[in-house]
Write a protein that holds these residues in place. Sequence first.
Motif, mmCIF file in Angstrom:
data_model
loop_
_atom_site.group_PDB
_atom_site.id
_atom_site.type_symbol
_atom_site.label_atom_id
_atom_site.label_comp_id
_atom_site.label_asym_id
_atom_site.label_seq_id
_atom_site.Cartn_x
_atom_site.Cartn_y
_atom_site.Cartn_z
ATOM 1 N N LYS A 38 0.820 -1.216 0.000
ATOM 2 C CA LYS A 38 0.000 0.000 0.000
ATOM 3 C C LYS A 38 0.854 1.266 0.000
ATOM 4 N N GLU A 39 2.005 1.203 0.641
ATOM 5 C CA GLU A 39 2.860 2.385 0.763
ATOM 6 C C GLU A 39 3.380 2.880 -0.589
ATOM 7 N N SER A 40 3.475 1.977 -1.546
ATOM 8 C CA SER A 40 4.064 2.373 -2.838
ATOM 9 C C SER A 40 3.127 2.105 -4.024
ATOM 10 N N TYR A 41 1.841 1.864 -3.768
ATOM 11 C CA TYR A 41 0.958 1.470 -4.861
ATOM 12 C C TYR A 41 0.770 2.604 -5.890
ATOM 13 N N LYS A 42 0.854 3.854 -5.444
ATOM 14 C CA LYS A 42 0.682 4.954 -6.383
ATOM 15 C C LYS A 42 1.844 5.036 -7.371
ATOM 16 N N ASP A 43 3.043 4.664 -6.910
ATOM 17 C CA ASP A 43 4.183 4.632 -7.825
ATOM 18 C C ASP A 43 4.024 3.499 -8.833
ATOM 19 N N SER A 44 3.511 2.355 -8.353
ATOM 20 C CA SER A 44 3.299 1.223 -9.256
ATOM 21 C C SER A 44 2.233 1.550 -10.291
ATOM 22 N N LEU A 45 1.114 2.098 -9.838
ATOM 23 C CA LEU A 45 0.055 2.475 -10.768
ATOM 24 C C LEU A 45 0.546 3.533 -11.745
ATOM 25 N N GLY A 46 1.343 4.465 -11.244
ATOM 26 C CA GLY A 46 1.883 5.516 -12.106
ATOM 27 C C GLY A 46 2.734 4.947 -13.225
ATOM 28 N N ARG A 47 3.566 3.961 -12.910
ATOM 29 C CA ARG A 47 4.411 3.337 -13.934
ATOM 30 C C ARG A 47 3.553 2.627 -14.972
ATOM 31 N N PHE A 48 2.596 1.831 -14.498
ATOM 32 C CA PHE A 48 1.754 1.074 -15.424
ATOM 33 C C PHE A 48 0.925 2.014 -16.308
ATOM 34 N N MET A 49 0.412 3.094 -15.703
ATOM 35 C CA MET A 49 -0.402 4.035 -16.465
ATOM 36 C C MET A 49 0.422 4.739 -17.533
ATOM 37 N N LEU A 50 1.651 5.125 -17.206
ATOM 38 C CA LEU A 50 2.463 5.831 -18.180
ATOM 39 C C LEU A 50 2.805 4.932 -19.369
ATOM 40 N N ILE A 51 3.151 3.679 -19.086
ATOM 41 C CA ILE A 51 3.438 2.737 -20.170
ATOM 42 C C ILE A 51 2.215 2.580 -21.066
ATOM 43 N N SER A 52 1.043 2.421 -20.457
ATOM 44 C CA SER A 52 -0.193 2.255 -21.218
ATOM 45 C C SER A 52 -0.532 3.509 -22.005
ATOM 46 N N THR A 53 -0.395 4.669 -21.387
ATOM 47 C CA THR A 53 -0.722 5.934 -22.043
ATOM 48 C C THR A 53 0.132 6.158 -23.278
ATOM 49 N N PHE A 54 1.450 5.967 -23.140
ATOM 50 C CA PHE A 54 2.323 6.232 -24.279
ATOM 51 C C PHE A 54 2.122 5.193 -25.381
ATOM 52 N N SER A 55 1.834 3.952 -24.990
ATOM 53 C CA SER A 55 1.564 2.914 -25.991
ATOM 54 C C SER A 55 0.327 3.259 -26.810
ATOM 55 N N HIS A 56 -0.692 3.781 -26.134
ATOM 56 C CA HIS A 56 -1.900 4.195 -26.843
ATOM 57 C C HIS A 56 -1.606 5.381 -27.767
ATOM 58 N N PHE A 57 -0.754 6.291 -27.330
ATOM 59 C CA PHE A 57 -0.412 7.450 -28.155
ATOM 60 C C PHE A 57 0.364 7.010 -29.397
ATOM 61 N N GLU A 58 1.278 6.072 -29.237
ATOM 62 C CA GLU A 58 2.004 5.519 -30.380
ATOM 63 C C GLU A 58 1.039 4.931 -31.400
ATOM 64 N N ALA A 59 0.120 4.098 -30.900
ATOM 65 C CA ALA A 59 -0.857 3.450 -31.780
ATOM 66 C C ALA A 59 -1.744 4.483 -32.460
ATOM 67 N N TYR A 60 -2.089 5.534 -31.725
ATOM 68 C CA TYR A 60 -2.932 6.595 -32.294
ATOM 69 C C TYR A 60 -2.241 7.253 -33.484
ATOM 70 N N VAL A 61 -0.960 7.602 -33.348
ATOM 71 C CA VAL A 61 -0.237 8.265 -34.431
ATOM 72 C C VAL A 61 -0.201 7.373 -35.668
ATOM 73 N N GLN A 62 0.081 6.096 -35.476
ATOM 74 C CA GLN A 62 0.079 5.170 -36.608
ATOM 75 C C GLN A 62 -1.291 5.104 -37.263
ATOM 76 N N ASP A 63 -2.326 4.933 -36.464
ATOM 77 C CA ASP A 63 -3.673 4.741 -36.995
ATOM 78 C C ASP A 63 -4.219 5.982 -37.679
ATOM 79 N N VAL A 64 -3.942 7.157 -37.111
ATOM 80 C CA VAL A 64 -4.527 8.370 -37.675
ATOM 81 C C VAL A 64 -3.900 8.705 -39.033
ATOM 82 N N VAL A 65 -2.612 8.421 -39.202
ATOM 83 C CA VAL A 65 -2.003 8.622 -40.517
ATOM 84 C C VAL A 65 -2.566 7.605 -41.499
ATOM 85 N N GLY A 66 -2.812 6.388 -41.015
ATOM 86 C CA GLY A 66 -3.446 5.377 -41.855
ATOM 87 C C GLY A 66 -4.829 5.807 -42.312
#
Length: 220
Positions: free
Chosen positions: A31-59
């Motif tokens: 519990k003491e560090s769950y916000k750091d863990s969630l933060g890491r997972f969220m950032l990876i997911s967010t940037f992955s979605h942004f990468e996919a968005y750039v590819q798809d929108v040009v398509g």
Amino acid sequence: MKAVEKGAAQKIPNPDHFGQPGDHSRLKQIKESYKDSLGRFMLISTFSHFEAYVQDVVGEIFDFHGGITALHALAKRRSRVESRSARLAKFPEIKPLSESRKPGKQGKYRKSIEKLELKGFVFPSHMASAYGIKKLAEAISKGGFRASRICEIVFDGLGMPYDAEMEESISRIREIRNDIAHGRRREYHLSKSIDDLKLMRRYALTIDQHIIEYFLLIEE
């Protein structure tokens, strides 16, 4: 957990889709560090979605114009040139522009350029448009796409006005994503990740608006 600690519940409810919850003491430690863990997972997911968005929108741009082959062929037709004699006959204003540049004639050059623009003259900077379409298609392909090229695709490939802050932020978030993915960074607070999520969403909306205004136009 607070309910268990206060005696209001005997145990933490079992999760719906995973195994039994961990030992209470172990959960308190996590519990003491769950916000750091969630933060890491969220950032990876967010940037992955942004990468996919750039590819798809040009398509989507290519799809709107009938596919990569169709848009490439259209760019080639629009950048074709006539014979020298036909070109000079149609655009006599190019004659003073074909000489060595002379500082005192800048006004004359500008006048000729403005006349040529009104006539739809294909300038040297437009001649490589077909090649640019080809390279843009390669840049978003599965084998050619790289996250490090996102800003190149957006600013050079799509001609969006350059934004230094946007480039710096995308590069910063990409580097943090890489550090997390390779185990070089163990902490990234949830609040920072939420801020980056909002930033990525704003950039995606900006790119969207640019594409809608300048690329989703019927050409033929």
